[in-house]
Design a protein around this motif. Structure first.
Motif, PDB file in Angstrom:
ATOM      1  N   HIS A 139     -68.681  33.263 -57.419  1.00 60.52           N
ATOM      2  CA  HIS A 139     -67.742  32.940 -56.335  1.00 60.52           C
ATOM      3  C   HIS A 139     -68.465  32.278 -55.159  1.00 60.52           C
ATOM      4  CE1 HIS A 139     -64.184  34.503 -58.207  1.00 60.52           C
ATOM      5  NE2 HIS A 139     -64.744  35.690 -58.392  1.00 60.52           N
ATOM      6  N   LEU A 140     -69.654  32.766 -54.851  1.00 61.51           N
ATOM      7  CA  LEU A 140     -70.437  32.135 -53.780  1.00 61.51           C
ATOM      8  C   LEU A 140     -70.800  30.704 -54.154  1.00 61.51           C
ATOM      9  CD1 LEU A 140     -72.774  35.124 -52.873  1.00 61.51           C
ATOM     10  CD2 LEU A 140     -71.169  34.009 -51.312  1.00 61.51           C
ATOM     11  N   ALA A 141     -71.278  30.491 -55.374  1.00 65.33           N
ATOM     12  CA  ALA A 141     -71.645  29.142 -55.814  1.00 65.33           C
ATOM     13  C   ALA A 141     -70.434  28.213 -55.720  1.00 65.33           C
ATOM     14  CB  ALA A 141     -72.185  29.181 -57.245  1.00 65.33           C
ATOM     15  N   ASN A 142     -69.287  28.680 -56.155  1.00 63.73           N
ATOM     16  CA  ASN A 142     -68.070  27.879 -56.069  1.00 63.73           C
ATOM     17  C   ASN A 142     -67.729  27.553 -54.617  1.00 63.73           C
ATOM     18  OD1 ASN A 142     -65.778  26.634 -57.428  1.00 63.73           O
ATOM     19  ND2 ASN A 142     -64.565  28.225 -56.449  1.00 63.73           N
ATOM     20  N   SER A 143     -67.898  28.525 -53.730  1.00 67.84           N
ATOM     21  CA  SER A 143     -67.593  28.288 -52.307  1.00 67.84           C
ATOM     22  C   SER A 143     -68.591  27.331 -51.665  1.00 67.84           C
ATOM     23  CB  SER A 143     -67.548  29.611 -51.529  1.00 67.84           C
ATOM     24  OG  SER A 143     -68.857  30.119 -51.298  1.00 67.84           O
ATOM     25  N   TYR A 144     -69.781  27.190 -52.263  1.00 68.03           N
ATOM     26  CA  TYR A 144     -70.786  26.244 -51.780  1.00 68.03           C
ATOM     27  C   TYR A 144     -70.644  24.873 -52.457  1.00 68.03           C
ATOM     28  CZ  TYR A 144     -73.325  30.508 -50.294  1.00 68.03           C
ATOM     29  OH  TYR A 144     -73.704  31.709 -49.748  1.00 68.03           O
ATOM     30  N   ALA A 145     -69.548  24.672 -53.176  1.00 63.14           N
ATOM     31  CA  ALA A 145     -69.263  23.420 -53.885  1.00 63.14           C
ATOM     32  C   ALA A 145     -70.308  23.139 -54.969  1.00 63.14           C
ATOM     33  CB  ALA A 145     -69.137  22.243 -52.922  1.00 63.14           C
ATOM     34  N   ARG A 146     -70.802  24.199 -55.594  1.00 60.76           N
ATOM     35  CA  ARG A 146     -71.714  24.072 -56.718  1.00 60.76           C
ATOM     36  C   ARG A 146     -70.920  24.234 -58.012  1.00 60.76           C
ATOM     37  NH1 ARG A 146     -74.505  24.187 -52.328  1.00 60.76           N
ATOM     38  NH2 ARG A 146     -76.768  24.391 -52.395  1.00 60.76           N
ATOM     39  N   GLU A 147     -71.418  23.640 -59.071  1.00 58.36           N
ATOM     40  CA  GLU A 147     -70.784  23.807 -60.380  1.00 58.36           C
ATOM     41  C   GLU A 147     -71.017  25.236 -60.871  1.00 58.36           C
ATOM     42  OE1 GLU A 147     -68.970  21.715 -62.143  1.00 58.36           O
ATOM     43  OE2 GLU A 147     -69.278  19.884 -60.986  1.00 58.36           O
ATOM     44  N   VAL A 148     -70.005  25.814 -61.501  1.00 60.56           N
ATOM     45  CA  VAL A 148     -70.114  27.139 -62.103  1.00 60.56           C
ATOM     46  C   VAL A 148     -69.671  27.022 -63.557  1.00 60.56           C
ATOM     47  CG1 VAL A 148     -69.302  29.536 -62.076  1.00 60.56           C
ATOM     48  CG2 VAL A 148     -69.668  28.309 -59.908  1.00 60.56           C
ATOM     49  N   PHE A 149     -70.523  27.484 -64.455  1.00 63.64           N
ATOM     50  CA  PHE A 149     -70.232  27.482 -65.881  1.00 63.64           C
ATOM     51  C   PHE A 149     -70.256  28.925 -66.369  1.00 63.64           C
ATOM     52  CE2 PHE A 149     -72.337  23.531 -64.827  1.00 63.64           C
ATOM     53  CZ  PHE A 149     -71.502  22.578 -65.400  1.00 63.64           C
ATOM     54  N   ALA A 150     -69.444  29.230 -67.364  1.00 67.28           N
ATOM     55  CA  ALA A 150     -69.399  30.579 -67.919  1.00 67.28           C
ATOM     56  C   ALA A 150     -69.323  30.495 -69.438  1.00 67.28           C
ATOM     57  CB  ALA A 150     -68.200  31.341 -67.361  1.00 67.28           C
ATOM     58  N   LEU A 151     -70.068  31.360 -70.106  1.00 61.84           N
ATOM     59  CA  LEU A 151     -70.067  31.427 -71.556  1.00 61.84           C
ATOM     60  C   LEU A 151     -68.849  32.211 -72.019  1.00 61.84           C
ATOM     61  CD1 LEU A 151     -71.528  31.045 -74.311  1.00 61.84           C
ATOM     62  CD2 LEU A 151     -72.646  33.254 -73.855  1.00 61.84           C
ATOM     63  N   PRO A 152     -67.956  31.574 -72.769  1.00 62.83           N
ATOM     64  CA  PRO A 152     -66.797  32.335 -73.273  1.00 62.83           C
ATOM     65  C   PRO A 152     -67.235  33.353 -74.313  1.00 62.83           C
ATOM     66  CG  PRO A 152     -66.815  30.119 -74.198  1.00 62.83           C
ATOM     67  CD  PRO A 152     -67.960  30.194 -73.212  1.00 62.83           C
ATOM     68  N   GLY A 153     -66.480  34.422 -74.390  1.00 64.38           N
ATOM     69  CA  GLY A 153     -66.777  35.455 -75.370  1.00 64.38           C
ATOM     70  C   GLY A 153     -65.499  36.001 -75.970  1.00 64.38           C
ATOM     71  N   ARG A 154     -65.647  36.953 -76.859  1.00 64.07           N
ATOM     72  CA  ARG A 154     -64.477  37.566 -77.491  1.00 64.07           C
ATOM     73  C   ARG A 154     -63.651  38.302 -76.441  1.00 64.07           C
ATOM     74  NH1 ARG A 154     -67.762  40.119 -82.428  1.00 64.07           N
ATOM     75  NH2 ARG A 154     -68.783  40.983 -80.618  1.00 64.07           N
ATOM     76  N   TYR A 155     -62.362  38.223 -76.567  1.00 60.62           N
ATOM     77  CA  TYR A 155     -61.470  38.762 -75.540  1.00 60.62           C
ATOM     78  C   TYR A 155     -61.608  40.260 -75.353  1.00 60.62           C
ATOM     79  CZ  TYR A 155     -58.345  40.578 -79.114  1.00 60.62           C
ATOM     80  OH  TYR A 155     -57.822  41.281 -80.158  1.00 60.62           O
ATOM     81  N   HIS A 156     -62.069  40.988 -76.351  1.00 58.60           N
ATOM     82  CA  HIS A 156     -62.162  42.441 -76.229  1.00 58.60           C
ATOM     83  C   HIS A 156     -63.557  42.927 -75.821  1.00 58.60           C
ATOM     84  CE1 HIS A 156     -63.363  41.533 -80.361  1.00 58.60           C
ATOM     85  NE2 HIS A 156     -64.117  42.610 -80.285  1.00 58.60           N
ATOM     86  N   ASP A 157     -64.520  42.024 -75.650  1.00 53.38           N
ATOM     87  CA  ASP A 157     -65.870  42.425 -75.239  1.00 53.38           C
ATOM     88  C   ASP A 157     -65.935  42.602 -73.730  1.00 53.38           C
ATOM     89  OD1 ASP A 157     -66.728  42.355 -77.839  1.00 53.38           O
ATOM     90  OD2 ASP A 157     -67.911  40.514 -77.632  1.00 53.38           O
ATOM     91  N   ARG A 158     -66.327  43.778 -73.314  1.00 54.62           N
ATOM     92  CA  ARG A 158     -66.391  44.096 -71.882  1.00 54.62           C
ATOM     93  C   ARG A 158     -67.245  43.104 -71.109  1.00 54.62           C
ATOM     94  NH1 ARG A 158     -68.876  49.655 -69.259  1.00 54.62           N
ATOM     95  NH2 ARG A 158     -68.636  49.000 -67.108  1.00 54.62           N
TER      96      ARG A 158
END
Length: 179
Positions: A148-167
């Motif tokens: 959220h901080l990176a996004n607020s600093y106008a930085r790119e944020v990437f996230a690795l998708p995973g299985r929907y039931h994995d915590r």
């Protein structure tokens, strides 16, 4: 506007590298997250990025270890002074990092570490990096704060998708869904 007035460094780093990425995630990493972290860094080695993380258990230390193994510059932003390493079991990795990277902190030596220092550290991770890659995370925690901080600093944020039931994919999946 929330940057630290002063930053302490230890090691041989260039914080002005052309490509600076943070690779972060849960302390409770899975084999899926660790494998992705390794393959990600192997795949971008030719770009010679500076890899930033937080020296914590899990994805953070996996990022640092793989960067050291691949001879990539890596910097740990820590939530304490540079006179110690926390957790202590990461001292060998921190020592290896001194030859091609190092440690960064806004806290002077002899500062007593408190829980509120970790979110403060996370804003420096986000601020130093051109992009933040969240490998695994729950819905709440330091990785979500950093994203959220990176996004607020106008930085790119990437996230690795995973299985929907994995915590520890839930936070990444939520970041993808909300962006």
């Amino acid at each position: 506007e929330d940057g630290p007035a002063l930053i302490y460094t230890k090691g041989t780093m260039n914080l002005s590298e052309k490509r600076v990425i943070s690779v972060i995630g849960t302390r409770n990493s899975t084999s899926y997250g660790k494998r992705f972290c390794k393959e990600l860094l192997e795949g971008i080695t030719h770009l010679k990025p500076l890899v930033v993380s937080g020296l914590a258990y899990g994805i953070d230390i996996c990022s640092h270890r793989n960067a050291v193994m691949l001879n990539l510059q890596t910097v740990a932003c820590v939530a304490h002074g540079l006179d110690k390493v926390y957790p202590a079991m990461h001292i060998p990795v921190a020592n290896d990092m001194m030859r091609n990277g190092g440690l960064v902190s806004e806290f002077p030596s002899d500062t007593k570490m408190t829980p509120d220092m970790f979110p403060m550290r996370n804003r420096i991770i986000a601020g130093l990096s051109d992009c933040t890659i969240v490998v695994e995370t729950d819905l709440k925690g330091g990785s979500i704060i950093t994203a959220h901080l990176a996004n607020s600093y106008a930085r790119e944020v990437f996230a690795l998708p995973g299985r929907y039931h994995d915590r520890y994919s839930a936070g990444c999946n939520a970041l993808i869904r909300k962006n």
